[in-house]
Design a protein around this motif. Structure first.
Motif: not given
Length: 719
Positions: A193-195, A270-280, A309-310, A336-340
């Protein structure tokens, strides 16, 4: 009268689990086949072969092959020694009483080494009591008896471990693995959904679809595991599965929080690389959940956790974001990264637990414990009257010794049934002992009546053996369902075998009378020998849970108070573990209190509210700990410190009030200590929820003291 009706319902209540049909058939083969072979070959002592096979089958509580072989092997050795020792000591009445006191107390004290050792000790005590009632005339006969029992147990081990291995915890494993798969499906849907930048309606639809399904899956897994543990007794395997289920629960709540953060992001973010890394990273989490689910489902060794790789942000990327992003955007990404990171910690904890579940043991830092630490350490730690295990061992040993003396003095026929009843009924807790006593006595009476009705029609081995095979299979298969029903078929089995061996067709009546006497002795021993009723234990457990939540709150607020180094994730994991254990212990104590026959010291509603809001309070504090701690102003830090200190004092006062049975001190105005909304809107909202939970806990403790025992609150509008 109402209390008697409640106990009667508990006696006949069936657990929501299927009968262990295959385990019952296997136990019947292990028990009856040696007896058939002994009769066919005209070998005396078939009863000991039968007893060895039955006890070894009962000691098989599942787990890895190594764990099962260890417990069954220990049962074989202890059973053989018990049969030999009982045969020798039974020749003299005084020696019988002295040895019974030492042996039964020592076997009961073996519970300090865990649930498996407790089962082995119980079966060894039972074998000793039966052998004690049937003395021999020579040392050779005593050695033969021990050897026959060991041979029967060896046959049961060969059948269970080689010819027909069964997974008794299989349904629970599948249910817990289903919980991981359900969380994985939801996390995968959140990532998708996020992607694709889904609409709010699409997010809501998935929430409605997955949340109810996951909750139902986790509830089913919990009930399945509880029924399996109740039927087979507490075991390390059941405890590890319970830990895994709790980890799946916290994973679910964390994914919900992460999904909320992802949904709130604008389409351009959502298209920013940092948020894409969260999605990954969320995709990596899904892969790890699939691995965990496969590992939980299967027996045996598990592979090492994967090194996926997280994708955590690098320091360079963090400095760049500091310059380019708005504070709110940086805070959302940091949250978000804290939750990850929490999800990664949960995966690591689950991987370690899964390894223990498979019978493997992780290497601990530092040198391995010495033999003295492993063997003598638990004994040394429990050699005091403050130890529940020690008090229970003394209680069982003394009550059993009295039963042996009474049997020798006043019961000429099958007096060991009195002692076996005492051993079976006595539990560490009063409520469990009372319930087990009702089930044992009621089941024995029904089984004895059935045996009396069937004894005259089953007068040849050809007729008796198939019937006994069926009753043994049923008795083992229905242990998870209801102990009383198990006792019905167990009594039917052994009364018929005893009547066939002796030719005495009045043994059903003797069994019933001896069981009634044994039940009376067991209850007397429970109430007269160092009883600590649950009404005394529950306040201690509630106070411990309140104090564990207090420490967790201070830990969560420490990041927002001062410049000291923030606590690590291991500190938070340990704090959550302590909260979980303390809350589980308090809930279990309350349930035991409800099963006690003399529960007159605890109101119901306030304790139920207290237990429910302990979990809700912990969830509110977890939300605070998971939110970003950076950017808190100096003024807000002072306010947070004042709030934390006041809240900690309230929780400590509540713990003391619960423990001492007094009214708590007046509740201070915690809302007046909260940070200013304009400066810290998120933190203030979270702390408001914490303050409301404290208010509910304070009210529950106050009502607990004000209400009379077991008083229910009046409905609104009633005088």
């Amino acid at each position: 009268m109402r209390r008697l009706v409640e106990h009667a319902k508990e006696v006949v209540r069936f657990a929501p689990v299927r009968p262990a049909v295959m385990a019952g058939i296997r136990a019947a083969i292990a028990t009856v086949l040696p007896l058939v072979m002994a009769h066919a070959l005209h070998v005396s002592g078939g009863l000991w072969l039968c007893l060895g096979g039955f006890n070894a089958s009962f000691a098989d509580k599942g787990g890895s092959y190594r764990a099962r072989a260890s417990s069954m092997g220990a049962g074989l050795c202890m059973g053989a020694v018990a049969a030999f020792l009982g045969a020798v000591a039974g020749q003299e009445a005084a020696l019988s009483i002295a040895v019974a006191l030492v042996w039964v107390t020592a076997c009961s004290f073996g519970g300090v080494y865990g649930a498996a050792a407790s089962v082995v000790g119980n079966t060894a005590s039972s074998a000793f009591i039966v052998s004690l009632a049937l003395p021999v005339h020579s040392w050779a006969e005593a050695f033969q008896r021990g050897g026959l029992l060991a041979l029967g147990a060896l046959w049961a081990m060969f059948l269970s471990l080689v010819l027909w291995p069964i997974r008794p915890y299989g349904p629970s494993r599948l249910a817990v693995a289903g919980g991981f798969r359900a969380v994985e499906a939801y996390a995968g849907e959140v990532a998708r959904l996020f992607a694709r930048g889904a609409s709010a309606e699409a997010w809501q639809e998935q929430i409605l679809l997955h949340h109810a399904r996951i909750r139902e899956t986790l509830e089913v897994a919990g009930s399945t595991l509880a029924a399996t543990r109740r039927g087979r007794g507490e075991s390390e395997r059941g405890e590890q599965l319970l830990v895994l289920l709790q980890i799946a629960e916290v994973m679910f709540s964390t994914v919900i929080a992460l999904g909320d953060v992802l949904e709130s992001q604008r389409s351009e973010a959502r298209a920013h690389p940092e948020w894409e890394r969260v999605d990954a990273a969320l995709g990596t989490f899904c892969l790890e959940l699939q691995r965990l689910a496969r590992g939980v489902e299967r027996e045996g060794r598990v592979r090492e956790p994967s090194a996926l790789d997280w994708g955590a942000p690098t320091p360079e990327a963090a400095r760049k974001l500091e310059l380019e992003w708005e504070p709110g955007e940086r805070a959302a990404l940091g949250y978000a990264w804290r939750l990850v990171a929490r999800l990664r910690g949960y995966v690591e904890a689950a991987s370690k637990t899964e390894t223990r579940l498979a019978g493997e043991f992780l290497a601990s830092p530092g040198p391995p414990p010495s033999w003295a630490q492993q063997v003598l350490g638990p004994v040394r730690d429990n050699l005091s009257m403050g130890s529940l295990v020690f008090r229970h061992a003394l209680r069982v040993g003394l009550t059993t010794t009295v039963a042996v003396a009474v049997s020798l003095a006043f019961i000429p026929s099958h007096g060991y049934w009195v002692t076996i009843t005492v051993l079976t009924i006595l539990q560490p807790y009063t409520g469990a002992t009372f319930l087990r006593g009702l089930q044992r006595v009621g089941g024995t009476m029904v089984g004895g009546l059935l045996a009396a009705a069937l004894a005259t029609s089953l007068d040849t081995p050809t007729e008796l053996m198939p019937f006994v095979f069926v009753t043994v299979a049923i008795s083992i298969a229905i242990i998870p369902l209801n102990y009383g029903l198990y006792t019905v078929f167990l009594t039917l089995t052994f009364v018929l075998l005893a009547e066939f061996e002796s030719g005495d067709f009045t043994l059903a009546r003797v069994r019933v009378l001896n069981t009634l006497l044994g039940g009376g002795l067991a209850l007397a021993g429970m109430w007269l020998l160092w009883e600590r009723p649950e009404r005394e234990l529950l306040p201690e457990q509630l106070a411990a849970a309140l104090r564990a939540n207090r420490e967790h709150l201070l830990l969560a607020l420490s990041e927002r108070v001062g410049p000291a180094a923030p606590p690590s994730e291991s500190h938070f994991s340990e704090a959550r573990r302590k909260i979980g254990l303390a809350t589980i212990n308090a809930e279990a104590s309350f349930l035991r209190l409800m099963s006690e026959p003399r529960r007159r010291a605890e109101p119901i509603e306030p304790v139920m509210t207290l237990l429910a809001y302990l979990r809700r309070f912990a969830a509110a504090v977890i939300s605070v700990a998971a939110s970003p701690a950076d950017g808190v102003s100096r003024e807000s830090r002072v306010q947070v410190e004042r709030f934390g200190n006041s809240a900690a004092l309230v929780l400590e006062d509540l713990a003391e009030a619960v423990h001492r049975g007094r009214a708590p001190s007046p509740l201070p105005d915690l809302d007046g200590l909260l940070p200013v909304p304009e400066q810290e809107p998120l933190l203030r909202l979270q702390l408001e929820r914490v303050a409301r939970r404290i208010g509910v806990l304070h009210g529950a403790v106050s009502r607990r003291v004000a209400q009379t025992p077991l008083e229910r609150p009046a409905a609104p509008g009633t005088p």
